[in-house]
Design a protein around this motif. Structure first.
Motif, PDB file in Angstrom:
ATOM      1  N   VAL A  87       0.853  -1.191   0.000  1.00  0.00           N
ATOM      2  CA  VAL A  87       0.000   0.000   0.000  1.00  0.00           C
ATOM      3  C   VAL A  87       0.886   1.237   0.000  1.00  0.00           C
ATOM      4  N   GLN A  88       0.914   1.955  -1.122  1.00  0.00           N
ATOM      5  CA  GLN A  88       1.612   3.236  -1.217  1.00  0.00           C
ATOM      6  C   GLN A  88       0.691   4.330  -0.685  1.00  0.00           C
ATOM      7  N   GLY A  89       1.191   5.162   0.237  1.00  0.00           N
ATOM      8  CA  GLY A  89       0.345   6.180   0.848  1.00  0.00           C
ATOM      9  C   GLY A  89      -0.468   5.632   2.000  1.00  0.00           C
ATOM     10  N   ALA A  90       0.133   4.720   2.748  1.00  0.00           N
ATOM     11  CA  ALA A  90      -0.602   4.022   3.806  1.00  0.00           C
ATOM     12  C   ALA A  90      -0.860   4.872   5.040  1.00  0.00           C
ATOM     13  N   SER A  91      -0.235   6.051   5.127  1.00  0.00           N
ATOM     14  CA  SER A  91      -0.472   6.889   6.301  1.00  0.00           C
ATOM     15  C   SER A  91      -1.668   7.805   6.133  1.00  0.00           C
ATOM     16  N   GLY A  92      -2.203   7.910   4.907  1.00  0.00           N
ATOM     17  CA  GLY A  92      -3.375   8.738   4.673  1.00  0.00           C
ATOM     18  C   GLY A  92      -4.655   8.061   5.125  1.00  0.00           C
ATOM     19  N   GLY A  93      -5.776   8.772   4.981  1.00  0.00           N
ATOM     20  CA  GLY A  93      -7.042   8.240   5.457  1.00  0.00           C
ATOM     21  C   GLY A  93      -7.450   6.951   4.760  1.00  0.00           C
ATOM     22  N   VAL A  94      -7.487   6.958   3.432  1.00  0.00           N
ATOM     23  CA  VAL A  94      -7.876   5.754   2.696  1.00  0.00           C
ATOM     24  C   VAL A  94      -6.861   4.645   2.920  1.00  0.00           C
ATOM     25  N   GLY A  95      -5.563   4.994   2.852  1.00  0.00           N
ATOM     26  CA  GLY A  95      -4.521   3.987   3.027  1.00  0.00           C
ATOM     27  C   GLY A  95      -4.548   3.339   4.392  1.00  0.00           C
ATOM     28  N   GLY A 137      -6.868 -11.309   6.090  1.00  0.00           N
ATOM     29  CA  GLY A 137      -5.873 -12.365   5.996  1.00  0.00           C
ATOM     30  C   GLY A 137      -4.714 -12.099   5.069  1.00  0.00           C
ATOM     31  N   ALA A 138      -4.615 -10.895   4.500  1.00  0.00           N
ATOM     32  CA  ALA A 138      -3.506 -10.574   3.611  1.00  0.00           C
ATOM     33  C   ALA A 138      -2.280 -10.157   4.417  1.00  0.00           C
ATOM     34  N   THR A 139      -1.108 -10.381   3.852  1.00  0.00           N
ATOM     35  CA  THR A 139       0.124  -9.802   4.380  1.00  0.00           C
ATOM     36  C   THR A 139       0.245  -8.407   3.786  1.00  0.00           C
ATOM     37  N   VAL A 140       0.271  -7.392   4.630  1.00  0.00           N
ATOM     38  CA  VAL A 140       0.212  -6.011   4.175  1.00  0.00           C
ATOM     39  C   VAL A 140       1.546  -5.326   4.416  1.00  0.00           C
ATOM     40  N   ILE A 141       2.163  -4.857   3.326  1.00  0.00           N
ATOM     41  CA  ILE A 141       3.360  -4.016   3.408  1.00  0.00           C
ATOM     42  C   ILE A 141       2.894  -2.581   3.222  1.00  0.00           C
ATOM     43  N   ALA A 142       2.939  -1.812   4.288  1.00  0.00           N
ATOM     44  CA  ALA A 142       2.451  -0.438   4.257  1.00  0.00           C
ATOM     45  C   ALA A 142       3.626   0.522   4.105  1.00  0.00           C
ATOM     46  N   VAL A 143       3.496   1.450   3.185  1.00  0.00           N
ATOM     47  CA  VAL A 143       4.590   2.368   2.863  1.00  0.00           C
ATOM     48  C   VAL A 143       4.248   3.773   3.340  1.00  0.00           C
ATOM     49  N   ILE A 152      -7.166   2.947   6.377  1.00  0.00           N
ATOM     50  CA  ILE A 152      -8.332   2.080   6.473  1.00  0.00           C
ATOM     51  C   ILE A 152      -8.134   0.826   5.633  1.00  0.00           C
ATOM     52  N   LEU A 153      -7.656   1.009   4.413  1.00  0.00           N
ATOM     53  CA  LEU A 153      -7.463  -0.121   3.509  1.00  0.00           C
ATOM     54  C   LEU A 153      -6.466  -1.124   4.078  1.00  0.00           C
ATOM     55  N   SER A 154      -5.358  -0.633   4.647  1.00  0.00           N
ATOM     56  CA  SER A 154      -4.345  -1.532   5.200  1.00  0.00           C
ATOM     57  C   SER A 154      -4.920  -2.405   6.297  1.00  0.00           C
ATOM     58  N   ARG A 155      -5.643  -1.799   7.217  1.00  0.00           N
ATOM     59  CA  ARG A 155      -6.218  -2.545   8.341  1.00  0.00           C
ATOM     60  C   ARG A 155      -7.257  -3.549   7.868  1.00  0.00           C
ATOM     61  N   TRP A 156      -8.064  -3.141   6.918  1.00  0.00           N
ATOM     62  CA  TRP A 156      -9.132  -4.001   6.433  1.00  0.00           C
ATOM     63  C   TRP A 156      -8.553  -5.200   5.683  1.00  0.00           C
ATOM     64  N   THR A 201       8.810   9.650  10.111  1.00  0.00           N
ATOM     65  CA  THR A 201       7.985   9.971  11.279  1.00  0.00           C
ATOM     66  C   THR A 201       6.627   9.265  11.237  1.00  0.00           C
ATOM     67  N   LYS A 202       6.198   8.858  10.037  1.00  0.00           N
ATOM     68  CA  LYS A 202       4.898   8.214   9.906  1.00  0.00           C
ATOM     69  C   LYS A 202       4.986   6.690   9.965  1.00  0.00           C
ATOM     70  N   LEU A 203       6.195   6.156  10.103  1.00  0.00           N
ATOM     71  CA  LEU A 203       6.338   4.702  10.155  1.00  0.00           C
ATOM     72  C   LEU A 203       5.545   4.060  11.293  1.00  0.00           C
ATOM     73  N   PRO A 204       5.596   4.606  12.521  1.00  0.00           N
ATOM     74  CA  PRO A 204       4.807   3.981  13.586  1.00  0.00           C
ATOM     75  C   PRO A 204       3.312   3.969  13.279  1.00  0.00           C
ATOM     76  N   ARG A 205       2.838   5.001  12.599  1.00  0.00           N
ATOM     77  CA  ARG A 205       1.418   5.079  12.273  1.00  0.00           C
ATOM     78  C   ARG A 205       1.008   3.975  11.306  1.00  0.00           C
ATOM     79  N   VAL A 206       1.838   3.728  10.283  1.00  0.00           N
ATOM     80  CA  VAL A 206       1.462   2.699   9.307  1.00  0.00           C
ATOM     81  C   VAL A 206       1.727   1.299   9.852  1.00  0.00           C
ATOM     82  N   GLN A 207       2.726   1.153  10.726  1.00  0.00           N
ATOM     83  CA  GLN A 207       3.024  -0.157  11.305  1.00  0.00           C
ATOM     84  C   GLN A 207       1.860  -0.670  12.132  1.00  0.00           C
TER      85      GLN A 207
END
Length: 330
Positions: free
Chosen positions: A156-164, A175-181, A166-170, A186-192
């Motif tokens: 997921v490119q742009g995983a720290s934004g609103g859509v990203g 059951g998917a393995t999600v690599i969030a970018v 939500i999409l990553s968590r969903w 500074t936004k790494l903890p948020r996407v992790q």
């Protein structure tokens, strides 16, 4: 503040936030307008919360060529004050929300009834205004543009934004393995918090790390950024995989089209209103509300701004310092 009441037929003045020229957040103006009566198939809606989305800034800047003057905003929630002729599904007093209906930055507005989504009692108005557009866009990504299934690896490119976010968590919940970018360290903890792995887009070991997770490349890339990340996306996806474009915050990608013939990669895109139509299909909103009440998005905080602080919300959006999902409150 405007005094609110169940509409009784007299002229009703509302505050709106309009633009008369394109530009930075300073072009946003608060104005008074006569709302008018709801016509056939319309309702008069008092809005308690209005969503702020990236598309609002794109319209403000003129990148869509939005006709001027314009009242920005595509998402909101509130209480119906009156219904026009022919409206059967809604009544005064009903709590409803909507997404992608232009003219949202208003304290009251007239809106087509077919755009409205009834709100369950356990879904707060603020939640509806913050999640409907972003959440239903994410639903489209994982349910229509691609059906996310257990065992798939997605990026997921742009995983720290609103859509990203939500999409990553969903997708992870499915059951998917999600690599969030993330676009910054500074936004790494948020996407992790909402992914299996978190990566910084400018990390020199980016592709090596992706290959550690998916040696042949990821099954699907969700590109919510566009031109700035297109190069990494094409290198990260496997032959025969998918690149799904949802928005293009940095501009449209320039060289995706050749990938179909060269590597068999499917390029998929689409707009949320094209695939999510609440008047005929309640399933998307129902599944979003179920995910909200389950606590799947509990870490995604809602950031309220006063209606009069619309400029500040756009400044924070511009500088990418939003602490949560932004809404304007009366």
């Amino acid at each position: 503040m405007v005094q609110h009441f169940i509409y009784s037929g007299e002229a009703l003045m509302a505050h709106v936030i309009a633009i008369h020229e394109y530009g930075d957040p300073s072009v946003l103006r608060i104005e008074n307008v006569d709302v008018g009566e709801p016509g056939p198939g319309e309702v008069l809606l008092r809005q308690d919360a209005v969503g702020v989305n990236a598309v609002d800034a794109i319209m403000r800047e003129g990148r869509f060529g939005t006709p001027l003057p314009a009242v920005l905003g595509v998402e909101g929630a509130g209480v119906i004050q009156a219904v026009g002729p022919g409206v059967k599904r809604h009544a005064p007093g009903d709590r409803v929300g909507y997404f992608y209906s232009m003219g949202g930055y208003a304290t009251e507005r007239v809106i087509p009834a077919e755009a409205l989504i009834p709100l369950p009692e356990d879904i707060e108005t603020d939640q509806a205004a913050a999640f409907l557009a972003k959440g239903l866009t994410a639903w489209m990504g994982i349910s229509v543009l691609h059906q996310v299934e257990p065992g798939q690896v997605i990026l997921v490119q742009g995983a720290s934004g609103g859509v990203g976010s939500i999409l990553s968590r969903w997708a992870k919940d499915r059951g998917a393995t999600v690599i969030a970018v993330a676009g910054s360290k500074t936004k790494l903890p948020r996407v992790q918090a909402g992914a299996t792995h978190a990566l910084y887009a400018a990390d020199p070991d980016f592709l090596a790390t992706v290959r550690d997770v998916a040696p042949a490349g990821v099954d699907v890339v969700y590109d919510l950024v566009g031109q700035a990340t297109a190069g990494l996306s094409t290198q990260a996806v496997r032959d025969g995989g998918k690149i799904i474009t949802i928005g293009a915050a940095s501009g449209p990608p320039l060289h995706y089209t050749a990938l179909e013939s060269e590597r068999g990669i499917q390029l998929v895109g689409g707009s949320t209103p094209q695939h999510v139509q609440p008047a005929t299909n309640p399933k998307p909103a129902s599944e979003l509300f179920a995910a909200i009440r389950s606590g799947l998005f509990h870490e995604l905080k809602i950031t309220p701004y006063a209606f009069e602080e619309a400029r500040q919300s756009h400044e924070d959006l511009k500088h990418r310092v939003l602490p949560g999902l932004p809404i304007l409150k009366q």
